[in-house]
Scaffold this motif. Structure first.
Motif, mmCIF file in Angstrom:
data_model
loop_
_atom_site.group_PDB
_atom_site.id
_atom_site.type_symbol
_atom_site.label_atom_id
_atom_site.label_comp_id
_atom_site.label_asym_id
_atom_site.label_seq_id
_atom_site.Cartn_x
_atom_site.Cartn_y
_atom_site.Cartn_z
ATOM 1 N N GLU A 235 9.179 3.445 -8.797
ATOM 2 C CA GLU A 235 7.869 2.658 -10.015
ATOM 3 C C GLU A 235 7.499 3.416 -10.334
ATOM 4 O O GLU A 235 7.321 4.707 -10.209
ATOM 5 C CB GLU A 235 7.857 2.229 -8.667
ATOM 6 C CG GLU A 235 7.709 0.685 -8.198
ATOM 7 C CD GLU A 235 7.192 0.432 -6.608
ATOM 8 O OE1 GLU A 235 5.535 0.730 -6.761
ATOM 9 O OE2 GLU A 235 6.806 -0.763 -6.121
ATOM 10 N N PRO A 236 6.719 2.934 -11.758
ATOM 11 C CA PRO A 236 6.824 3.899 -12.713
ATOM 12 C C PRO A 236 5.604 5.072 -11.966
ATOM 13 O O PRO A 236 4.986 6.403 -12.044
ATOM 14 C CB PRO A 236 5.745 3.136 -14.040
ATOM 15 C CG PRO A 236 7.097 2.441 -13.807
ATOM 16 C CD PRO A 236 7.159 1.243 -12.018
ATOM 17 N N GLN A 237 4.479 4.423 -11.442
ATOM 18 C CA GLN A 237 3.456 4.527 -10.555
ATOM 19 C C GLN A 237 3.365 6.384 -9.299
ATOM 20 O O GLN A 237 3.349 6.823 -9.734
ATOM 21 C CB GLN A 237 2.238 4.169 -9.664
ATOM 22 C CG GLN A 237 1.190 4.715 -9.287
ATOM 23 C CD GLN A 237 0.204 3.636 -8.634
ATOM 24 O OE1 GLN A 237 0.490 2.200 -8.579
ATOM 25 N NE2 GLN A 237 -1.061 4.216 -7.610
ATOM 26 N N PHE B 111 12.297 8.249 -1.333
ATOM 27 C CA PHE B 111 11.338 6.798 -1.109
ATOM 28 C C PHE B 111 10.517 7.103 -2.169
ATOM 29 O O PHE B 111 11.172 6.062 -2.843
ATOM 30 C CB PHE B 111 10.196 7.231 0.069
ATOM 31 C CG PHE B 111 9.617 6.038 -0.082
ATOM 32 C CD1 PHE B 111 9.334 4.584 0.486
ATOM 33 C CD2 PHE B 111 8.322 6.360 -1.326
ATOM 34 C CE1 PHE B 111 8.845 3.557 0.184
ATOM 35 C CE2 PHE B 111 7.432 5.237 -1.693
ATOM 36 C CZ PHE B 111 7.733 4.201 -0.795
ATOM 37 N N VAL B 112 10.721 7.729 -3.289
ATOM 38 C CA VAL B 112 10.425 7.793 -4.429
ATOM 39 C C VAL B 112 11.515 7.341 -5.674
ATOM 40 O O VAL B 112 10.832 5.895 -5.889
ATOM 41 C CB VAL B 112 9.601 9.038 -5.570
ATOM 42 C CG1 VAL B 112 9.407 8.920 -6.552
ATOM 43 C CG2 VAL B 112 8.086 9.530 -3.994
ATOM 44 N N GLN B 113 12.438 7.778 -5.418
ATOM 45 C CA GLN B 113 13.738 7.568 -5.939
ATOM 46 C C GLN B 113 14.243 6.701 -5.479
ATOM 47 O O GLN B 113 14.668 4.891 -6.461
ATOM 48 C CB GLN B 113 15.100 8.479 -6.126
ATOM 49 C CG GLN B 113 13.783 10.001 -6.539
ATOM 50 C CD GLN B 113 15.450 10.789 -5.929
ATOM 51 O OE1 GLN B 113 16.201 11.175 -4.997
ATOM 52 N NE2 GLN B 113 16.004 12.292 -7.569
ATOM 53 N N TYR C 103 8.664 12.219 -15.141
ATOM 54 C CA TYR C 103 7.483 12.258 -16.168
ATOM 55 C C TYR C 103 8.514 11.436 -17.465
ATOM 56 O O TYR C 103 7.670 10.036 -17.597
ATOM 57 C CB TYR C 103 7.054 13.511 -16.660
ATOM 58 C CG TYR C 103 5.681 14.044 -16.390
ATOM 59 C CD1 TYR C 103 4.748 12.873 -15.629
ATOM 60 C CD2 TYR C 103 5.321 15.471 -15.774
ATOM 61 C CE1 TYR C 103 3.609 13.474 -15.344
ATOM 62 C CE2 TYR C 103 4.451 15.671 -15.578
ATOM 63 C CZ TYR C 103 3.775 15.610 -15.457
ATOM 64 O OH TYR C 103 2.597 15.627 -14.261
ATOM 65 N N ARG C 104 9.762 11.241 -17.669
ATOM 66 C CA ARG C 104 9.857 10.593 -18.221
ATOM 67 C C ARG C 104 10.648 9.117 -17.399
ATOM 68 O O ARG C 104 10.467 8.028 -18.882
ATOM 69 C CB ARG C 104 11.618 10.858 -18.544
ATOM 70 C CG ARG C 104 11.514 12.599 -19.763
ATOM 71 C CD ARG C 104 12.498 12.693 -20.565
ATOM 72 N NE ARG C 104 12.811 14.013 -21.241
ATOM 73 C CZ ARG C 104 13.048 14.928 -21.077
ATOM 74 N NH1 ARG C 104 13.169 15.078 -19.954
ATOM 75 N NH2 ARG C 104 12.832 15.566 -22.251
ATOM 76 N N GLU C 105 10.813 9.267 -16.714
ATOM 77 C CA GLU C 105 10.802 7.961 -15.389
ATOM 78 C C GLU C 105 9.445 7.322 -15.977
ATOM 79 O O GLU C 105 9.524 6.039 -15.535
ATOM 80 C CB GLU C 105 11.896 8.151 -13.749
ATOM 81 C CG GLU C 105 13.086 8.735 -14.014
ATOM 82 C CD GLU C 105 13.793 7.908 -14.237
ATOM 83 O OE1 GLU C 105 13.628 6.879 -14.937
ATOM 84 O OE2 GLU C 105 15.308 8.466 -13.996
ATOM 85 N N SER C 106 8.383 7.614 -15.370
ATOM 86 C CA SER C 106 7.310 6.965 -15.210
ATOM 87 C C SER C 106 7.394 6.842 -16.911
ATOM 88 O O SER C 106 5.832 6.181 -16.680
ATOM 89 C CB SER C 106 5.987 8.011 -15.009
ATOM 90 O OG SER C 106 6.135 8.955 -15.839
ATOM 91 N N THR D 122 0.877 -1.280 -0.481
ATOM 92 C CA THR D 122 0.308 -0.143 0.413
ATOM 93 C C THR D 122 0.662 1.385 -0.005
ATOM 94 O O THR D 122 0.798 2.506 0.377
ATOM 95 C CB THR D 122 -1.473 -0.263 1.231
ATOM 96 O OG1 THR D 122 0.119 0.063 2.472
ATOM 97 C CG2 THR D 122 -1.793 -1.093 1.039
ATOM 98 N N HIS D 123 1.920 1.468 -0.168
ATOM 99 C CA HIS D 123 3.434 2.624 -0.446
ATOM 100 C C HIS D 123 2.682 3.605 -1.493
ATOM 101 O O HIS D 123 3.406 3.986 -0.637
ATOM 102 C CB HIS D 123 4.451 1.878 -0.155
ATOM 103 C CG HIS D 123 4.495 1.081 -1.255
ATOM 104 N ND1 HIS D 123 4.425 -0.229 -1.754
ATOM 105 C CD2 HIS D 123 5.646 1.241 -2.508
ATOM 106 C CE1 HIS D 123 4.693 -1.289 -2.892
ATOM 107 N NE2 HIS D 123 5.368 0.121 -3.531
ATOM 108 N N ARG D 124 2.021 2.986 -2.480
ATOM 109 C CA ARG D 124 1.874 3.884 -3.743
ATOM 110 C C ARG D 124 1.002 4.891 -2.777
ATOM 111 O O ARG D 124 1.555 6.495 -3.371
ATOM 112 C CB ARG D 124 1.522 3.155 -4.557
ATOM 113 C CG ARG D 124 2.717 2.440 -5.122
ATOM 114 C CD ARG D 124 2.013 1.280 -6.403
ATOM 115 N NE ARG D 124 2.795 0.084 -6.793
ATOM 116 C CZ ARG D 124 2.148 -1.013 -6.144
ATOM 117 N NH1 ARG D 124 1.929 -1.165 -5.353
ATOM 118 N NH2 ARG D 124 3.605 -1.794 -6.587
#
Length: 533
Positions: free
Chosen positions: A445-447, A439-441, A469-472, A418-420
């Motif tokens: 995860e694309p989301q 944490f995001v980096q 946006y490019r990473e996702s 549920t971390h997203r």
């Protein structure tokens, strides 16, 4: 007075005196019981040999104990398959003088009775001290159980039986209490031998001395801190044994009640044990003491009688407990229903055991959570209730969040998948954006990248959001932002390389707004939005 015995009866080997009654056992296993209160003694019943009606010996008597009215004699015996071999019997026997019969009862698995005690006043109550014997299992103790027609069973057969035990049975044997214990029974001519409860010896208890309602009496040692023991060892010497007095389970908190209430509680326990609910309730219906009703409700948990427990909760005026018991009736398993009553009575260990017995590991997991036993909850979920494993991690993460342990909360949000949603929510609430970006980096995860890019865009940080946006792989948003900042060449390049419908649509809208109709039609076609073209 001198009691004369004949030569065929043998010599006296055991004597037990209880008030006005005396029992005698001879070397030939003959049993005699006398009333010795008068000037001339009187024998009760007949002289009886320790054997079945068919003349088959029940064993060699090693200890006896007479009850308060002289009508029941508890016998502990050894089996003797050969003259030089004595095997401890896993059963105890009760000689009923009125019925002139022997009652027998098998103790718990892997346990041997070593001493028996009748209550000093209640003629029905028997306490048997037992000790653990490893690997005794279900093997019997009489000659019919230890021998076959061709002799003693070969050891190989026993090994095979042990090998085919399933994992749950082995686990149960490993968990068996291996110290001494006391089993209590009600013994009557009408209902025979009925087991009431089991009490395990605690640290410091050495051996039982006797029983008199409402207490058990032990010989034992006073449990002290190690430092105090070291300081006092030299002063006390090797002998520091004392007599310990402990209340029965039915009388915890009721040690000082009057004799009438003691009698009522014992009658309630007796009728509850034999299954006569009407008489059980009649025994105590006039009692107004809430503590008495609470103790009786606890007895009902031990005997798994939900109907009587609800009556006890009602007499306690315990509305919350009675409501929980009624709501638990929707559960299919009787053990699960009575476990809820145990929880209301703060009998947490009993409730856990009941949930294990009926296989309701989902409720056991919730109980561990409610008690703050998170490690046990995770273990139960991993082994027996994997469908709720992620939910258990989620609840643990919420717990860590509530006490400020953010790193642990993040770890268990990840475990619960549920971390997203939950980690960004939590860190935004804490205004800890640096940790959120890390944490995001770290998750990659694309989301999450897309969510973080949208957050940066909302803060006006367009260049930073482009990278995320490019990473996702959200190329439509990349083209949209490039058009916003006027970098049409790069926007067109990305739209052509990725052929992303959303990117082509945003580029077409940009061309349309700038009156470049030919290019707009081309990119509307690429985005498959022909009606816009």
């Amino acid at each position: 007075h001198v009691i004369q015995l004949t030569e065929t009866e043998g010599e006296v080997t055991n004597i037990d005196v209880r008030g006005r009654y005396m029992s005698v056992v001879t070397s030939k296993n003959m049993i005699k019981i006398f009333d010795i209160s008068r000037r001339q003694y009187k024998q009760l019943g007949v002289t009886r040999k320790f054997e079945k009606k068919a003349g088959v010996s029940l064993g060699e008597i090693k200890d006896i104990c007479l009850n308060a009215d002289g009508k029941k004699l508890c016998i502990l015996a050894d089996q003797q398959p050969f003259p030089s071999i004595r095997i401890p019997d896993t059963k105890f026997y009760v000689y009923d003088v009125d019925m002139d019969t022997f009652l027998e009862f098998q103790c718990s698995i892997n346990r041997v009775p070593i001493e028996a005690f009748w209550d000093q006043t209640d003629k029905r109550l028997l306490a048997v001290e037992t000790e653990f014997v490893k690997d005794l299992g279900n093997k019997g103790s009489t000659l019919n159980q230890t021998m076959t027609e061709s002799g003693i069973k070969p050891g190989l057969e026993n090994i095979k039986l042990e090998e085919i035990d399933n994992d749950f049975k082995n686990k149960k044997q490993e968990d068996d209490f291996q110290g001494k214990a006391i089993d209590t029974y009600f013994v009557t001519s009408d209902f025979k031998v009925k087991k009431q409860s089991t009490i395990n010896f605690e640290e410091g208890d050495e051996t039982m001395l006797g029983v008199q309602v409402p207490f058990f009496y032990f010989m034992g040692r006073k449990v002290e801190d190690e430092e105090e023991e070291e300081e006092e060892t030299e002063e006390k010497g090797p002998s520091n044994m004392i007599i310990l007095r402990k209340p029965m389970k039915d009388f915890v908190g009721l040690e000082t009640v009057g004799d009438d209430i003691k009698t009522a509680i014992m009658n309630f326990s007796f009728f509850l044990t034999v299954g006569n609910m009407d008489e059980a309730y009649n025994s105590v219906r006039n009692i107004k003491n809430n503590t008495v009703w609470q103790n009786m409700a606890q007895m009902c948990v031990k005997t798994k009688r939900l109907d009587v427990a609800q009556v006890c909760l009602g007499n306690m005026r315990f509305v919350r407990g009675a409501k929980a018991a009624r709501e638990a009736e929707k559960e299919k398993e009787p053990e699960a229903r009575i476990a809820m009553v145990a929880i209301q009575l703060n009998m947490i260990d009993d409730a856990k055991e009941l949930y294990r017995q009926c296989g309701r590991y989902d409720l056991l997991c919730k109980l561990h959570q409610a008690c703050g036993e998170w490690d046990e909850a995770i273990e139960v979920a991993q082994k027996y209730n994997r469908i709720n494993l992620k939910n258990t991690h989620y609840q643990l993460a919420k717990h860590f969040e509530s006490i400020g342990e953010i790193d642990n909360a993040i770890r268990h949000f990840v475990e619960s998948d549920t971390h997203r949603v939950e980690v960004p929510r939590m860190l935004c609430d804490l205004r800890d954006f640096d940790r959120l970006q890390n944490f995001v980096q770290g998750q990659r995860e694309p989301q999450l990248f897309r969510w973080w890019a949208q957050y940066l865009e909302a803060q006006g940080m367009l260049q930073e959001s482009l990278g995320f946006y490019r990473e996702s792989h959200d190329y439509g948003s990349v083209v949209r932002l490039l058009c916003m900042i006027g970098d049409v060449q790069n926007a067109m390049k990305i739209a052509l390389e990725t052929n992303d419908p959303q990117g082509c649509f945003h580029l077409a809208r940009h061309y349309e707004q700038n009156q470049n109709i030919r290019e707009a039609i081309v990119y509307y076609s690429k985005s498959q939005r022909l009606h816009h073209a």
